[in-house]
Design a protein around this motif. Structure first.
Motif, PDB file in Angstrom:
ATOM      1  N   THR A 177       0.877  -1.055   0.059  1.00  0.00           N
ATOM      2  CA  THR A 177       0.004   0.028   0.048  1.00  0.00           C
ATOM      3  C   THR A 177       0.974   1.173  -0.088  1.00  0.00           C
ATOM      4  N   HIS A 224      -2.834   0.446  -3.965  1.00  0.00           N
ATOM      5  CA  HIS A 224      -2.239  -0.933  -3.575  1.00  0.00           C
ATOM      6  C   HIS A 224      -1.805  -1.459  -4.627  1.00  0.00           C
ATOM      7  N   HIS A 283     -11.988   0.596  -8.709  1.00  0.00           N
ATOM      8  CA  HIS A 283     -12.958  -0.100  -7.848  1.00  0.00           C
ATOM      9  C   HIS A 283     -14.444   0.761  -8.123  1.00  0.00           C
ATOM     10  N   SER A 295     -17.299   1.006  -2.493  1.00  0.00           N
ATOM     11  CA  SER A 295     -16.136  -0.003  -2.117  1.00  0.00           C
ATOM     12  C   SER A 295     -15.003   0.495  -1.983  1.00  0.00           C
ATOM     13  N   ASP A 296     -13.888  -0.095  -2.304  1.00  0.00           N
ATOM     14  CA  ASP A 296     -12.547   0.092  -2.233  1.00  0.00           C
ATOM     15  C   ASP A 296     -11.654  -0.889  -2.910  1.00  0.00           C
ATOM     16  N   PHE A 301      -9.479  -3.184  -1.927  1.00  0.00           N
ATOM     17  CA  PHE A 301      -9.303  -4.224  -1.316  1.00  0.00           C
ATOM     18  C   PHE A 301     -10.669  -5.047  -1.570  1.00  0.00           C
ATOM     19  N   THR A 302     -11.864  -4.615  -1.287  1.00  0.00           N
ATOM     20  CA  THR A 302     -12.987  -5.443  -1.356  1.00  0.00           C
ATOM     21  C   THR A 302     -13.450  -5.953  -2.908  1.00  0.00           C
ATOM     22  N   ASP A 352      -7.337   3.330  -4.098  1.00  0.00           N
ATOM     23  CA  ASP A 352      -8.701   3.569  -3.577  1.00  0.00           C
ATOM     24  C   ASP A 352      -9.229   5.021  -3.976  1.00  0.00           C
ATOM     25  N   HIS A 360     -12.958   7.055  -0.537  1.00  0.00           N
ATOM     26  CA  HIS A 360     -12.973   5.608  -0.453  1.00  0.00           C
ATOM     27  C   HIS A 360     -11.928   5.030   0.345  1.00  0.00           C
ATOM     28  N   GLY A 361     -11.886   3.943   0.929  1.00  0.00           N
ATOM     29  CA  GLY A 361     -10.933   3.120   1.417  1.00  0.00           C
ATOM     30  C   GLY A 361      -9.870   3.938   2.279  1.00  0.00           C
ATOM     31  N   GLN A 362      -8.655   3.738   1.972  1.00  0.00           N
ATOM     32  CA  GLN A 362      -7.704   4.423   2.513  1.00  0.00           C
ATOM     33  C   GLN A 362      -7.401   5.830   2.082  1.00  0.00           C
ATOM     34  N   THR A 375     -18.093  -1.381   4.348  1.00  0.00           N
ATOM     35  CA  THR A 375     -16.799  -1.020   3.850  1.00  0.00           C
ATOM     36  C   THR A 375     -16.440   0.431   4.819  1.00  0.00           C
TER      37      THR A 375
END
Length: 258
Positions: A10, A24, A38, A42-43, A45-46, A69, A73-75, A177
């Motif tokens: 990451t 990522h 994505h 969502s993100d 990873f998912t 991401d 979203h996400g990180q 998420t």
């Protein structure tokens, strides 16, 4: 393939406006890059890692898979300031990531909102060798207002949706998420329609991929027919369940390796 792979890294960078975004990676650093984006709520990873799609693409198509991401979203950062959400901001973030990584010879794709972002990048001058447009039909590109209205209704009425309804299911997914409703509402303000003529001008090989029961964004067959050099494929499932199916990664890997 349902296990959660751990062999990914990451990273973070500042986008065109200074907002910090995460991405990522999986695969060899010197392999041909594939940027995969994505979907909404969502993100990375998912969408791409949890169900083994990225690992399959690395193993079967020999790609370096780069999975951002999205903003909100996400990180990645989730600013609430409306100024952080200009029109087409997700495409601008995509171009910023490609510039940050120095990518010149790469492939590009996405699922749902990620597919729409891919098309916005293509319309804006991105030049990947191949593209994947998954979970997206023609209507979802030329008229974004319908889906934006659907999600705006969900986000502004949280906790009141009928159990088992599509809205209730989407809210349940949002909770898994850990989505930020305020930031995600801002994303809806950034949507830009893509004229049919712009889609017709995209001269590169495109995989149009959709769940057989997915009509959330219109017809994938109609989209494939509008693109000059596209192939349409369907896999089991609807819009949300197709992401969990191994066939998603299999079809992408097959397309890239062909």
């Amino acid at each position: 393939m349902a296990s959660s792979p751990t062999d990914f890294s990451t990273h973070r960078f500042a986008s065109f406006d200074g907002v910090e975004l995460a991405w990522h990676e999986m695969g060899a650093p010197d392999a041909r890059p594939l940027v995969l984006i994505h979907g909404y709520f969502s993100d990375a990873f998912t969408n791409w890692i949890r169900y083994g799609h990225a690992a399959r693409i690395v193993a079967e198509a020999g790609r370096r898979v780069i999975m951002p991401d999205l903003r909100a979203h996400g990180q990645s950062a989730k600013p609430h300031d409306p100024a952080a959400y200009p029109a087409d901001v997700l495409a601008k973030d995509g171009f910023a990531l490609i510039a940050h990584l120095g990518l010149t010879d790469y492939d590009l794709g996405g699922y749902s909102l990620g597919a729409r972002t891919t098309v916005r990048m293509l319309a804006g001058g991105a030049k990947p060798g191949r593209a994947i447009v998954a979970g997206m039909g023609l209507q979802g590109l030329i008229d974004t207002g319908g889906r934006a209205g659907h999600f705006r209704h969900i986000l502004t009425n949280l906790g009141s949706h009928q159990r088992g309804s599509p809205e209730w299911m989407a809210e349940a997914f949002l909770k898994t998420t850990k989505g930020d409703p305020v930031a995600l509402l801002r994303i809806l303000d950034t949507f830009v329609d893509t004229p049919r003529a712009d889609i017709e001008s995209l001269h590169l090989p495109v995989l149009v991929l959709s769940g057989v029961d997915d009509d959330d964004n219109g017809s994938c067959e109609a989209l494939a027919a509008t693109l000059p050099d596209a192939v349409a494929r369907t896999i089991p499932g609807g819009h949300m369940s197709a992401v969990t199916r191994p066939e998603l990664g299999e079809e992408i890997a097959r397309f890239l390796a062909s």
